[in-house]
Design a protein around this motif. Sequence first.
Motif, PDB file in Angstrom:
ATOM      1  N   ASN A  62       0.852  -1.188   0.000  1.00  0.00           N
ATOM      2  CA  ASN A  62       0.000   0.000   0.000  1.00  0.00           C
ATOM      3  C   ASN A  62       0.881   1.228   0.000  1.00  0.00           C
ATOM      4  OD1 ASN A  62       1.021   0.200   2.555  1.00  0.00           O
ATOM      5  ND2 ASN A  62      -0.939   0.252   3.618  1.00  0.00           N
ATOM      6  N   TYR A  63       2.138   1.082  -0.491  1.00  0.00           N
ATOM      7  CA  TYR A  63       3.122   2.108  -0.187  1.00  0.00           C
ATOM      8  C   TYR A  63       2.693   3.545  -0.506  1.00  0.00           C
ATOM      9  CZ  TYR A  63       6.753   5.430  -0.746  1.00  0.00           C
ATOM     10  OH  TYR A  63       7.430   6.595  -0.723  1.00  0.00           O
ATOM     11  N   PRO A  64       2.449   3.906  -1.763  1.00  0.00           N
ATOM     12  CA  PRO A  64       1.947   5.292  -1.831  1.00  0.00           C
ATOM     13  C   PRO A  64       0.480   5.255  -1.419  1.00  0.00           C
ATOM     14  CG  PRO A  64       2.656   4.501  -4.001  1.00  0.00           C
ATOM     15  CD  PRO A  64       2.472   3.310  -3.114  1.00  0.00           C
ATOM     16  N   PHE A  65       0.267   5.354  -0.103  1.00  0.00           N
ATOM     17  CA  PHE A  65      -1.069   5.114   0.418  1.00  0.00           C
ATOM     18  C   PHE A  65      -2.061   6.123  -0.149  1.00  0.00           C
ATOM     19  CE2 PHE A  65      -4.147   4.984   4.112  1.00  0.00           C
ATOM     20  CZ  PHE A  65      -4.635   3.740   3.772  1.00  0.00           C
ATOM     21  N   ALA A  67      -1.932   7.405  -3.094  1.00  0.00           N
ATOM     22  CA  ALA A  67      -2.261   7.016  -4.461  1.00  0.00           C
ATOM     23  C   ALA A  67      -3.290   5.889  -4.453  1.00  0.00           C
ATOM     24  CB  ALA A  67      -1.005   6.577  -5.195  1.00  0.00           C
ATOM     25  N   PHE A  68      -3.078   4.922  -3.549  1.00  0.00           N
ATOM     26  CA  PHE A  68      -4.067   3.848  -3.447  1.00  0.00           C
ATOM     27  C   PHE A  68      -5.429   4.408  -3.089  1.00  0.00           C
ATOM     28  CE2 PHE A  68      -6.359   1.354  -0.234  1.00  0.00           C
ATOM     29  CZ  PHE A  68      -6.918   0.423  -1.094  1.00  0.00           C
ATOM     30  N   LEU A  69      -5.429   5.295  -2.048  1.00  0.00           N
ATOM     31  CA  LEU A  69      -6.709   5.853  -1.607  1.00  0.00           C
ATOM     32  C   LEU A  69      -7.392   6.618  -2.731  1.00  0.00           C
ATOM     33  CD1 LEU A  69      -6.263   7.188   2.006  1.00  0.00           C
ATOM     34  CD2 LEU A  69      -7.703   5.344   1.204  1.00  0.00           C
ATOM     35  N   ALA A  70      -6.573   7.389  -3.472  1.00  0.00           N
ATOM     36  CA  ALA A  70      -7.159   8.171  -4.556  1.00  0.00           C
ATOM     37  C   ALA A  70      -7.773   7.237  -5.592  1.00  0.00           C
ATOM     38  CB  ALA A  70      -6.096   9.056  -5.190  1.00  0.00           C
ATOM     39  N   LEU A 124      -3.573  12.085  -5.967  1.00  0.00           N
ATOM     40  CA  LEU A 124      -2.703  11.023  -6.492  1.00  0.00           C
ATOM     41  C   LEU A 124      -1.260  11.246  -6.078  1.00  0.00           C
ATOM     42  CD1 LEU A 124      -3.930  10.277 -10.092  1.00  0.00           C
ATOM     43  CD2 LEU A 124      -3.782   8.700  -8.192  1.00  0.00           C
ATOM     44  N   GLY A 125      -0.852  12.489  -6.034  1.00  0.00           N
ATOM     45  CA  GLY A 125       0.495  12.810  -5.578  1.00  0.00           C
ATOM     46  C   GLY A 125       1.533  12.698  -6.674  1.00  0.00           C
TER      47      GLY A 125
END
Lengths: 125, 789
Positions: A62-65, A67-70, A124-125
């Motif tokens: 889930n590292y770029p959390f 990004a996952f959330l987005a 997203l970042g």
Amino acid sequence: MAGPKSSSKSSSASSETSAAIATLWKSYLDETPDRLKFIDAFLSFIVLSGVLQFAYCVLVTNYPFNAFLAGFASSVGQFVLTASLRAQVNPENRSEFKDVSPERAFADFALGSIVLHFFVFNFLG
Amino acid sequence: MPAAYPLPTDLSPTTVANTASLLRIIALALISSAAIASRLFAVINFESIIHEFDPWFNYRATRVLASKGFYEFWNWFDPTAWYPLGRVVGGTIYPGLMATSGVIYNILHALNLPVDIRNICVLLAPGFSAFTAWATYMFTKEMKDESAGLLAAAFIGIVPGYISRSVAGSYDNEAIAIFLLMFTFFAWIKALKQGSAFWGTIAAVFYFYMVAAWGGYAFITNMIPLHVLVLMLMGRFTSRLYVAYSSWYAIGTLASMQVPFVGFQPVRTSEHMAALGVFGLLQIVAFGQLVRAHVSSKQFQGLLFAAVVFTGAIGFFGIVGLTYKGWIAPWTGRFYSLWDTGYAKKYIPIIASVSEHQPTAWPSFFMDLHFLIFLFPAGVVMCFRTLRDEHIFVIIYAVVASYFAGVMVRLMLTLTPVVCVSAAVALSSLMDAYLDPTEPEVEDEKKESSTPASVVAKSSTSTTTPATPATGKKSKKSKDKETSAPAGGVLGELVSNVASSAVAANSAAPTQKGIFGLDTRVVVLLNTIGMLLFFVVHCTWVTSNAYSSPSVVLSSTNSDGSQHIIDDFREAYYWLRQNTAEDAVVMSWWDYGYQIAGMADRPTLVDNNTWNNTHIATVGKAMSSPEEIAYPILRKHDVSYVLVIFGGLIGYSGDDINKFLWMVRIAQGVWPDEIQEPNYFNRGEYRVDSEASPAMRDCLMYKMSYYRFAELFGSQQAVDRVRGQQVPAQGPTLDYLDEAFTSENWIVRIYEVKKDDVLGRDLKIANAFDQGKKRKRTKPTSRRKAISA
């Protein structure tokens, strides 16, 4: 949400339940207008994409959390907005949505999606 | 239909409608200006100045935003706060307030209106109160009608419960947050009524603004799901509910995560889990509805059972597992203190020490809401009578907010809007009933139709109608009841007549209600107007007397009635600004951190953003320890000046000695072995006079407060006017600190921390040596005097 739910029911198997599911499927095919079926196809695609992202998050990383959330939130958000559209244009619900014509519903849907994806893009970042 | 007073009949409906809407606009404009005007007492009585504590930080941050731009502000690291830690300001604040002022500032400057940023900050809260009045109007309009909306707008415009947080100069998050709260709720109600994703999106966007503006957004985060849950439990699930909640939650939650200070909290903390759970439940219910439309009910029950068991198990184990693995944080301390009022005092004294976190005293309900607090329950009951979906919202809001307002003083602010709304609903129902000119004389009409039953009705009419004026005065006392009661229901003495006429009325037209005569109406309406007038007088009085003090500038009344301004705080802060090195670290209790940073522009150890308990406890320990222990702490933190607030001379009760026990408690929480609260009491009494306990007498705070205090009184007995105790004539001595500055009324005292002794001696020994020399020189003279005398 539609996909996993129906499969969940078959997992709690009993012959009665499977018969019920068969009836459900047949009734769905017979009674739903084509427009709604089209929306449903889109919905099942969104569910698939959401499930894939969630599986990736759980199984891989889930590292770029954010990004996952987005990504996941875009799936969920788009799903509920489309489901809202489906409810609003469903002829059976005509009496409930007196203030929302199908055209207005689509405009609402478009606006909601734009706002949603604005935030998705920002997150997203 | 007979009328109590004549109405003009030659008006077209469009004229009436147009005039009504024009009058509404004028009324709203007047309400807005009244709301703004009554908040300007602070500016008129004092000056255009930022108030209190937190606003000073907001003001400072806004100045950074206005002068350096948004990106600089976003990345602003403030090295002067929490010395030596510093503070990442951009990531630890709710930027909505500053961003709002920044936008207004830039717009005005683009229009070539060079308004000072300070004036924008001072007047932001009054300006937004006008918007709040408008949002409340819209919200109440959805509950009842326009006239109730106007009443609610007028109430919220001037009610002290809201003014207390939004006078000019009170530049705090609440200034804009109440408007956002009301508008989000309005958009939510609108979305729910229409089943419109558009209004759901609007609600989400304003929710985002609210999240960016105030930590109290959690109230919305839990209110709306609670409303949805109650509606579902009442069997009121509709597709409109699905559309409104889903669009609000999906967009609003993602949007709320854009605020850096909130971050991933909406998916990680328990406060936000209710919204997520209701969202999931709603999806399941909606899907269930879809399935039910396609299968027979018996099969559906089988499916439902399997699905409920399956999803229930999944959901339960999911939440437990996530909490267990630490993915979902448990409730935070502030949240616990909402349920258990004693919790904070036991475990987190830093929260309990804030005065606005104390439970509310009963009189303050009347003080803040006046007669609205009596109308409030009546309005809630009226909501039960119609009980549409939006009325359930008001009822839930009323219950939840009443509880919270009782727990914490500052949450009175969230109660105030719903009190205004339901009081307006109640009052406008009353006015509707008494302004309506139609009279319920159904019996007369029936008489003309000459049915046999009309004989009974006729006889009862003839007794009832003349009796009405006589009992008019009585009816005003029970006016709330009367609006709902049938026409004759209030005539207490004429019970028998009532019974017969009620039977007759019921048989003829069961819904017929109304008021007889003009005098009844006039009496009740005059009473209502009287109440409203008293309300206005009360609001103005409370606002001008209780809520308009900047607390940076104090005022007292001279014996001839004129105002005397006590400006010690600014005097001392400007002294610091002009007489000390720019990097001189000032230690004070955390209350004054923001003011020192804002007005004196000096680094501080702790400030009002109480995020680091240990750092605050360090300051508490330094203040409550003897000089020898405190001095190394001060030197380790590079402290050059220590600032204390002392009200003993002029009786300013909010001073540090009165706050001192909290310093002790907070320090005790971290160093239970070194600081113990009971040591500062003398046989259970908190004393500062000659009976003060040894720990109290030796601690830095006591010494700094009373240093040379007795000398001021000369040969008279020195009295501390706050505590009402006599201070010993032999005052405390200081070895490691030097008095640097004391303001005119002694409210602010600043001490300089001595540098190490040039000869390497301990400062105490050096001091004793200096004094010893003096004593040697003076002693012989005094002895000689004694001999000669």
